[in-house]
Design an enzyme around this catalytic site. Structure first.
Site, mmCIF file in Angstrom:
data_model
loop_
_atom_site.group_PDB
_atom_site.id
_atom_site.type_symbol
_atom_site.label_atom_id
_atom_site.label_comp_id
_atom_site.label_asym_id
_atom_site.label_seq_id
_atom_site.Cartn_x
_atom_site.Cartn_y
_atom_site.Cartn_z
ATOM 1 N N CYS A 1 -2.833 8.929 2.739
ATOM 2 C CA CYS A 1 -2.067 8.385 1.051
ATOM 3 C C CYS A 1 -2.934 9.063 0.324
ATOM 4 C CB CYS A 1 -1.894 7.102 1.594
ATOM 5 S SG CYS A 1 -2.443 6.514 2.155
ATOM 6 N N GLU B 1 1.036 -1.221 -0.059
ATOM 7 C CA GLU B 1 -0.009 -0.091 0.137
ATOM 8 C C GLU B 1 0.340 1.311 -0.082
ATOM 9 O OE1 GLU B 1 -3.551 0.126 -0.033
ATOM 10 O OE2 GLU B 1 -3.649 -2.385 -0.329
#
Length: 418
Positions: free
Chosen positions: A196, A162
């Protein structure tokens, strides 16, 4: 609060509730997720039982980041344990208070034979990666993701990465600038921009920019007051290293809003940059702070071209009153996640996976997707030990008639035996 200056509500929304939802969903649904899954058969296996069995990989390594130190540690842990794995959990040493808290508190509530918390920094993580794991999930930067993948390759260990990236946000000319400003500023400044999937830059026309900048100033003032530094709802940068990096980015383009900083408090004001060049550092690296550059394009076609020239982002946002424009951005681009006229509210839905593509990562998790990620899907066929005479047709020697029958039987699908 000690690590990131998060308010109680911010912590509740972005950390506690999301973890609790994952736990509740796993407890409620695990008996269904675990069931063998019957599949269709062909004529040769019609009298057999064909199914998929979900099995744990074994020992899973989860390397968590610092920006959401509870959420991004516990949510994958829920999925890994639900799938039956044992877990080595490596929280980030950067969010040091939460790291110590997890190491102290988790053993009170979880079976210590199924997990362990490993403390330390890059040196300890490097030592961990020398060991063989059955699965690795890492959340962090693309640079470190490549290091993780290289270490995993030595043992042929599967990975979920990720990673981050620069998430575009296209704003069409027909938008209400205040509506866009409200949504973009809130999602950009949540957790001081250290998210993010946060919008990392805006693409819009010069005309929309002239309308959007005052609307953004209005939103910032309404959300955080005339002095955002004193607002209890605005977080801080995690440490001095990241503060210095962000302070350097304030020199890019021209500051249209904000630009103030205070190293003693690790404070960066909500900032909007205009007249930014694509070659400047603020457009070359993931910002990870409350700074939002604006790049000018003429319409959605030029925005699509700009986005497609760059690495595939973890998230992509499009604002327009014209559904065809939103659909164009969805159809003609690629990203881990997509939102039209919204920010990263998709993170609140366990029914949607979180995952990147290309430079922004690989694999997915959240909800059942976490269970699937940490489960090996084992193909199984159970045949009758007798009835051997029925199998004669598949054994040599092969006559022309046998060949025709075998070809036909293998193509006879969708005969499901429940």
């Amino acid at each position: 609060m000690k690590d990131l200056h998060k308010s109680a509500l911010d912590s509740n929304i972005s950390e506690l509730i999301m973890c609790q939802n994952e736990v509740d969903l796993a407890i409620k649904s695990l008996h269904c997720w675990m069931k063998d899954e019957s599949v269709s058969t062909n004529l040769f296996t019609k009298l057999s039982s064909a199914f998929i069995r979900k099995e744990p990989y074994g020992v899973v390594l989860i390397i968590a980041p610092w920006n959401y130190p509870l959420n991004l540690t516990l949510v994958p842990l829920v999925g890994a344990l639900a799938a039956g794995n044992c877990v080595v959990l490596k929280p980030s040493e950067v969010s040091k208070n939460m790291e110590q808290f997890l190491a102290k508190v988790l053993p009170r509530y979880l079976d210590q034979s199924t997990f362990t918390v490993m403390l330390g920094g890059p040196e300890e993580t490097t030592q961990l990666l020398e060991n063989r794991f059955d699965y690795i999930l890492f959340t962090g930067s693309p640079h470190v993701g490549k290091i993780i993948m290289t270490a995993a390759a030595k043992h042929l260990t599967p990975v979920t990465l990720e990673l981050g990236g620069k998430n575009p946000c296209y704003v069409d000319d027909d938008c209400n600038p205040q509506t866009v400003a409200n949504r973009v500023i809130w999602f950009r400044c949540l957790n001081a921009g250290q998210t993010c999937v946060a919008p990392d830059y805006i693409l819009c026309s010069r005309e929309m920019q002239d309308r959007l900048v005052p609307a953004m100033q209005s939103a910032i003032t309404r959300f955080y007051g005339d002095d955002p530094k004193s607002s209890p709802d605005l977080g801080r940068i995690i440490n001095q290293k990241h503060f210095k990096r962000l302070q350097g980015l304030l020199d890019c383009g021209r500051v249209a809003i904000g630009g103030q900083s205070d190293e003693t408090e690790l404070y960066i004001a909500p900032t909007v940059l205009v007249d930014v060049q694509e070659t400047e550092p603020v457009m070359q690296e993931e910002i990870f702070g409350p700074i939002l550059p604006i790049m000018n394009v003429q319409g959605p076609d030029e925005a699509v071209d700009f986005i497609r020239r760059r690495e595939k982002p973890l998230a992509l946002y499009a604002f327009s009153n014209d559904s065809e424009v939103v659909d164009q951005m969805l159809q003609q681009t690629s990203s881990g996640s997509f939102a039209g006229n919204e920010g990263f509210a998709f993170l609140t839905l366990p029914s949607l996976p979180l995952g990147g593509i290309g430079n922004s990562g690989m694999g997915r998790y959240h909800g059942k997707f976490s269970f699937d990620t940490f489960s090996h899907y084992r193909s199984c066929v159970l045949a009758n030990p007798g009835l051997e005479k029925l199998n004669d047709i598949r054994y040599p020697p092969y006559s022309e008639r046998k060949k025709q029958f075998i070809t036909w039987a293998l193509g006879f699908q969708n005969c499901t035996l429940l």
